[in-house]
Design a protein around this motif. Structure first.
Motif, PDB file in Angstrom:
ATOM      1  N   GLU A 152      27.090  33.048  35.332  1.00  0.00           N
ATOM      2  CA  GLU A 152      25.793  32.403  35.158  1.00  0.00           C
ATOM      3  C   GLU A 152      24.740  33.360  34.632  1.00  0.00           C
ATOM      4  OE1 GLU A 152      25.580  29.151  35.485  1.00  0.00           O
ATOM      5  OE2 GLU A 152      27.716  29.228  35.978  1.00  0.00           O
ATOM      6  N   GLU A 153      25.061  34.640  34.603  1.00  0.00           N
ATOM      7  CA  GLU A 153      24.102  35.625  34.139  1.00  0.00           C
ATOM      8  C   GLU A 153      24.270  35.884  32.644  1.00  0.00           C
ATOM      9  OE1 GLU A 153      24.468  39.148  36.480  1.00  0.00           O
ATOM     10  OE2 GLU A 153      24.315  38.080  38.385  1.00  0.00           O
ATOM     11  N   SER A 154      23.221  36.327  32.001  1.00  0.00           N
ATOM     12  CA  SER A 154      23.269  36.641  30.568  1.00  0.00           C
ATOM     13  C   SER A 154      23.175  38.145  30.356  1.00  0.00           C
ATOM     14  CB  SER A 154      22.134  35.929  29.832  1.00  0.00           C
ATOM     15  OG  SER A 154      20.874  36.296  30.386  1.00  0.00           O
ATOM     16  N   ALA A 155      23.787  38.910  31.262  1.00  0.00           N
ATOM     17  CA  ALA A 155      23.660  40.372  31.223  1.00  0.00           C
ATOM     18  C   ALA A 155      24.454  40.985  30.085  1.00  0.00           C
ATOM     19  CB  ALA A 155      24.095  40.979  32.552  1.00  0.00           C
ATOM     20  N   ILE A 156      25.468  40.281  29.572  1.00  0.00           N
ATOM     21  CA  ILE A 156      26.299  40.841  28.505  1.00  0.00           C
ATOM     22  C   ILE A 156      26.338  39.879  27.327  1.00  0.00           C
ATOM     23  CG2 ILE A 156      27.713  42.180  30.104  1.00  0.00           C
ATOM     24  CD1 ILE A 156      29.891  39.999  29.597  1.00  0.00           C
ATOM     25  N   LYS A 157      26.710  40.434  26.158  1.00  0.00           N
ATOM     26  CA  LYS A 157      26.776  39.636  24.940  1.00  0.00           C
ATOM     27  C   LYS A 157      28.157  39.034  24.702  1.00  0.00           C
ATOM     28  CE  LYS A 157      23.848  39.520  22.133  1.00  0.00           C
ATOM     29  NZ  LYS A 157      22.698  38.611  21.881  1.00  0.00           N
ATOM     30  N   GLY A 158      29.231  39.729  25.140  1.00  0.00           N
ATOM     31  CA  GLY A 158      30.558  39.212  24.877  1.00  0.00           C
ATOM     32  C   GLY A 158      31.638  40.008  25.569  1.00  0.00           C
ATOM     33  N   LEU A 159      32.855  39.459  25.556  1.00  0.00           N
ATOM     34  CA  LEU A 159      34.018  40.029  26.224  1.00  0.00           C
ATOM     35  C   LEU A 159      35.133  40.240  25.217  1.00  0.00           C
ATOM     36  CD1 LEU A 159      34.220  37.340  29.078  1.00  0.00           C
ATOM     37  CD2 LEU A 159      32.952  39.483  29.196  1.00  0.00           C
ATOM     38  N   ILE A 160      35.788  41.402  25.277  1.00  0.00           N
ATOM     39  CA  ILE A 160      36.972  41.679  24.466  1.00  0.00           C
ATOM     40  C   ILE A 160      38.094  42.069  25.411  1.00  0.00           C
ATOM     41  CG2 ILE A 160      37.978  43.039  22.602  1.00  0.00           C
ATOM     42  CD1 ILE A 160      35.128  43.576  21.605  1.00  0.00           C
ATOM     43  N   LEU A 161      39.172  41.285  25.410  1.00  0.00           N
ATOM     44  CA  LEU A 161      40.277  41.473  26.347  1.00  0.00           C
ATOM     45  C   LEU A 161      41.538  41.848  25.583  1.00  0.00           C
ATOM     46  CD1 LEU A 161      39.698  38.268  28.531  1.00  0.00           C
ATOM     47  CD2 LEU A 161      38.737  40.562  28.877  1.00  0.00           C
ATOM     48  N   LEU A 162      42.096  43.015  25.879  1.00  0.00           N
ATOM     49  CA  LEU A 162      43.319  43.495  25.255  1.00  0.00           C
ATOM     50  C   LEU A 162      44.458  43.477  26.268  1.00  0.00           C
ATOM     51  CD1 LEU A 162      41.948  46.701  23.411  1.00  0.00           C
ATOM     52  CD2 LEU A 162      41.850  44.315  22.650  1.00  0.00           C
ATOM     53  N   SER A 163      45.474  42.678  26.017  1.00  0.00           N
ATOM     54  CA  SER A 163      46.723  42.708  26.804  1.00  0.00           C
ATOM     55  C   SER A 163      46.476  42.677  28.300  1.00  0.00           C
ATOM     56  CB  SER A 163      47.539  43.956  26.438  1.00  0.00           C
ATOM     57  OG  SER A 163      47.908  43.924  25.080  1.00  0.00           O
ATOM     58  N   GLY A 164      45.748  41.671  28.741  1.00  0.00           N
ATOM     59  CA  GLY A 164      45.435  41.555  30.159  1.00  0.00           C
ATOM     60  C   GLY A 164      46.275  40.517  30.886  1.00  0.00           C
ATOM     61  N   LEU A 165      46.017  40.393  32.184  1.00  0.00           N
ATOM     62  CA  LEU A 165      46.636  39.391  33.050  1.00  0.00           C
ATOM     63  C   LEU A 165      45.529  38.456  33.527  1.00  0.00           C
ATOM     64  CD1 LEU A 165      48.834  41.812  35.208  1.00  0.00           C
ATOM     65  CD2 LEU A 165      49.571  40.475  33.209  1.00  0.00           C
ATOM     66  N   TYR A 166      45.706  37.162  33.284  1.00  0.00           N
ATOM     67  CA  TYR A 166      44.608  36.232  33.511  1.00  0.00           C
ATOM     68  C   TYR A 166      44.931  35.131  34.521  1.00  0.00           C
ATOM     69  CZ  TYR A 166      43.891  38.551  29.060  1.00  0.00           C
ATOM     70  OH  TYR A 166      43.805  39.496  28.066  1.00  0.00           O
ATOM     71  N   GLY A 167      46.190  35.040  34.947  1.00  0.00           N
ATOM     72  CA  GLY A 167      46.571  34.023  35.912  1.00  0.00           C
ATOM     73  C   GLY A 167      47.597  33.045  35.389  1.00  0.00           C
ATOM     74  N   VAL A 168      48.190  33.336  34.238  1.00  0.00           N
ATOM     75  CA  VAL A 168      49.184  32.453  33.639  1.00  0.00           C
ATOM     76  C   VAL A 168      50.548  32.651  34.275  1.00  0.00           C
ATOM     77  CG1 VAL A 168      50.375  31.854  31.482  1.00  0.00           C
ATOM     78  CG2 VAL A 168      47.914  32.374  31.460  1.00  0.00           C
ATOM     79  N   THR A 169      50.934  33.903  34.526  1.00  0.00           N
ATOM     80  CA  THR A 169      52.249  34.228  35.087  1.00  0.00           C
ATOM     81  C   THR A 169      52.095  34.705  36.534  1.00  0.00           C
ATOM     82  OG1 THR A 169      52.168  36.534  34.347  1.00  0.00           O
ATOM     83  CG2 THR A 169      53.060  34.915  32.805  1.00  0.00           C
ATOM     84  N   PRO A 170      53.160  34.655  37.309  1.00  0.00           N
ATOM     85  CA  PRO A 170      53.075  35.136  38.701  1.00  0.00           C
ATOM     86  C   PRO A 170      52.846  36.643  38.759  1.00  0.00           C
ATOM     87  CG  PRO A 170      55.024  33.749  38.366  1.00  0.00           C
ATOM     88  CD  PRO A 170      54.485  34.063  37.006  1.00  0.00           C
ATOM     89  N   LEU A 171      52.354  37.091  39.897  1.00  0.00           N
ATOM     90  CA  LEU A 171      52.194  38.518  40.136  1.00  0.00           C
ATOM     91  C   LEU A 171      53.551  39.197  40.235  1.00  0.00           C
ATOM     92  CD1 LEU A 171      49.479  38.503  42.960  1.00  0.00           C
ATOM     93  CD2 LEU A 171      49.116  38.972  40.533  1.00  0.00           C
ATOM     94  N   ASP A 172      53.624  40.463  39.824  1.00  0.00           N
ATOM     95  CA  ASP A 172      54.788  41.255  40.187  1.00  0.00           C
ATOM     96  C   ASP A 172      54.419  42.082  41.432  1.00  0.00           C
ATOM     97  OD1 ASP A 172      53.378  43.524  39.337  1.00  0.00           O
ATOM     98  OD2 ASP A 172      54.430  43.641  37.420  1.00  0.00           O
ATOM     99  N   PHE A 197      33.394  40.964  15.339  1.00  0.00           N
ATOM    100  CA  PHE A 197      33.019  40.257  16.561  1.00  0.00           C
ATOM    101  C   PHE A 197      31.681  40.763  17.095  1.00  0.00           C
ATOM    102  CE2 PHE A 197      33.242  39.930  21.255  1.00  0.00           C
ATOM    103  CZ  PHE A 197      33.417  38.546  21.397  1.00  0.00           C
ATOM    104  N   ILE A 198      31.558  42.076  17.183  1.00  0.00           N
ATOM    105  CA  ILE A 198      30.314  42.654  17.719  1.00  0.00           C
ATOM    106  C   ILE A 198      29.132  42.389  16.794  1.00  0.00           C
ATOM    107  CG2 ILE A 198      29.155  44.793  18.376  1.00  0.00           C
ATOM    108  CD1 ILE A 198      31.859  45.873  19.279  1.00  0.00           C
ATOM    109  N   ASN A 199      29.336  42.560  15.516  1.00  0.00           N
ATOM    110  CA  ASN A 199      28.223  42.392  14.584  1.00  0.00           C
ATOM    111  C   ASN A 199      27.721  40.956  14.529  1.00  0.00           C
ATOM    112  OD1 ASN A 199      28.170  45.105  13.915  1.00  0.00           O
ATOM    113  ND2 ASN A 199      29.546  44.878  12.184  1.00  0.00           N
ATOM    114  N   LYS A 200      28.604  39.987  14.756  1.00  0.00           N
ATOM    115  CA  LYS A 200      28.162  38.595  14.843  1.00  0.00           C
ATOM    116  C   LYS A 200      27.230  38.390  16.042  1.00  0.00           C
ATOM    117  CE  LYS A 200      32.030  36.155  12.624  1.00  0.00           C
ATOM    118  NZ  LYS A 200      33.173  35.248  12.859  1.00  0.00           N
TER     119      LYS A 200
END
Length: 286
Positions: A169-189, A280-283
């Motif tokens: 809900e905050e506007s503290a940042i302009k954007g997110l860049i995610l490289l090869s992360g874990l988001y909740g699609v597959t089970p934990l190891d 992405f950033i320059n936009k």
């Protein structure tokens, strides 16, 4: 562009992860990244953003810049259990801060508290603490506190996503860049449970819903030689976003790279991902 020798060397490493693969990967880019170290010194080192010894950050700034510049915060990986922001002696991870500064931004590379001593959502909390610190302090280092981009890889991408999950809900940042992360699609190891706790608790903790529903600018990337689990996370999040919002966010599958090189090659002659990040950033900050 990525030269054929580098492409073949990374392909030979396959999709495996672990210290031998990381050592081989860092050797591939050592010469180019050492040159970047010589060109771009840190403006400030080991600044504390919290009370714990790992709550420190380094700042890299453009040389002879005028005016306040967008701020790119890099959050390293390490499977929740290890990792470091790097230094002048160890370019791995610090290369992203140097790359950002070379491109005209203020680069910030942070450490964060590690599992198993510190568990979910400590990583996201540490990102929030850095954002708060930057809001108060980054202008004196040439950064614009109203133009903050968060860039995380692997566990660092998780921490960036968790930050957004708890601060959407905050506007503290302009954007997110995610490289090869874990988001909740597959089970934990098993390793992941040292940070998240038991699998049964994961559904209430992972950031998938927040990333699917957010209107915040998002860029997501995986690599050709990422392990299948990370590729499944990328595809799963992309499909969920398409279903929910009717369009994809900025997406890229980076050919010729693996789980480690996706971030550690930034600053080298292979500018394919770098170019997309800059667009992405320059936009957002143009």
């Amino acid at each position: 562009m990525q030269n054929s020798q580098t492409k073949l060397a990374i392909a030979a490493l396959g999709r495996d992860m672990g210290p031998p693969v990381l050592a081989a990967l860092t050797a591939i880019f050592a010469d180019e990244q050492q040159d970047l170290v010589k060109q771009q010194a840190a403006l400030a080192k080991d600044l504390s953003y919290g009370e714990h010894e790992r709550q420190v950050l380094d700042i890299y700034a453009p040389q002879k810049a005028s005016g306040l510049k967008p701020v790119v915060v890099f959050v390293h990986g390490g499977g929740f259990l290890k990792g470091d922001k790097g230094s002048d002696q160890h370019w791995y991870n610090s290369n992203v801060g140097r790359f950002a500064a070379r491109e005209g931004y203020v680069g910030v590379v942070m450490n964060y508290r590690l599992a198993p001593q510190f568990t979910w959502p400590s990583g996201g909390d540490d990102v929030a603490a850095v954002v708060n610190w930057l809001k108060t302090n980054i202008a004196q280092y040439g950064g614009d506190p109203t133009q903050i981009i968060l860039l995380g890889t692997s566990a660092g991408a998780v921490h960036v996503a968790t930050y957004h999950q708890h601060n959407s809900e905050e506007s503290a940042i302009k954007g997110l860049i995610l490289l090869s992360g874990l988001y909740g699609v597959t089970p934990l190891d098993e390793r992941d449970t040292l940070y998240y706790g038991p699998q049964a608790e994961y559904a209430a903790k992972h950031p998938l819903a927040a990333l699917v529903n957010t209107t915040a600018p998002l860029m997501m990337v995986c690599s050709e030689y990422d392990p299948p689990r990370f590729q499944a996370e990328f595809v799963g999040l992309a499909q969920a976003r398409l279903t929910q919002q009717g369009q994809l966010p900025a997406c890229m599958v980076l050919s010729g790279h693996n789980h480690y090189s996706i971030a550690s090659h930034l600053g080298t002659a292979d500018t394919r991902l770098a170019d997309e990040i800059l667009v992405f950033i320059n936009k957002l900050c143009g």
